[in-house]
Enzyme design. Sequence first.
Site, PDB file in Angstrom:
ATOM      1  N   SER A 148       2.930   7.893   6.500  1.00 18.51           N
ATOM      2  CA  SER A 148       2.952   9.352   6.593  1.00 18.51           C
ATOM      3  C   SER A 148       3.177   9.925   5.201  1.00 18.51           C
ATOM      4  O   SER A 148       3.729   9.248   4.324  1.00 18.51           O
ATOM      5  CB  SER A 148       4.087   9.813   7.511  1.00 18.51           C
ATOM      6  N   TYR A 161      13.089  11.171   9.671  1.00 16.44           N
ATOM      7  CA  TYR A 161      11.713  10.664   9.619  1.00 16.44           C
ATOM      8  C   TYR A 161      11.363  10.244   8.201  1.00 16.44           C
ATOM      9  O   TYR A 161      10.715   9.212   7.989  1.00 16.44           O
ATOM     10  CB  TYR A 161      10.762  11.746  10.121  1.00 16.44           C
TER      11      TYR A 161
END
Length: 262
Positions: A148, A161
């Site tokens: 990501s 995250y």
Amino acid sequence: MSELTNPSDNPNSVVAEPHIPVAVVTGASSGIGAATVRHLSKLGYQVVMGARRLDRLEAVADETGATALHLDVTDKDSVDAFCAAIPRCDVLVNNAGGALGADSIDSADEADWLAMYDVNVLGVLRVTQGLLPRLRESGNATVVTIGSIAAREPYLGGGGYNAAKHAVGALTRVLRLELLGEPIRVCQIDPGLVETEFSVVRFRGDQDRADAVYEGLDPLTADDIAECVTWIVSRPAHVNIDSMLVLTRDQTSAQRVHRRTA
């Protein structure tokens, strides 16, 4: 297509067709994972896909001819059973993962952080460890991990995250170092804004909040990332795409986006 079985050894084993390369995709019941199954199937791979939602997996299997196996990457026994059923692996796509919440460090829920670390980091570890013997036997294998932009750039509301995806990036890089000299490529794709179920899950089913993430811009699609996967695995064997950052034209960094106004 129902699960293929092998009458010898493990009755749940996938039958690897001779001369057809095998690709394994985790988190394949929807989004990037399901799109990757479709693209790799069209590329000529025999695809084995795993996820917790077996009903959705079977729908993708019926569409693509892939083989559906239950897989929970947070459960070592599930991972062990999944890997034991796969006699050959030429491509591994570590796609299973996700985010929970967008809380500040001050208000973070430790359980959410643990869950994100488990699925994103330990999930990649478990599946890669389990299939590494098959990848080594391939003689020309590729591991692609879906990371990501959160692996590259910390941003407000992304603490847990960010931490998990930065760890995924470190894991992937160390694997690349450890496998240097072996015929296994190790690659990481870091997408920016991709409109899938990701934000719905992150915001615990709040569809309005999830929709707002993509409002006024043209986000990437699951197919966009799946095309990147197929491009990486179809390069000549000596070409290793170590990392790839993929953003929509309307995004230049994690929280810097252009949104159209009415």
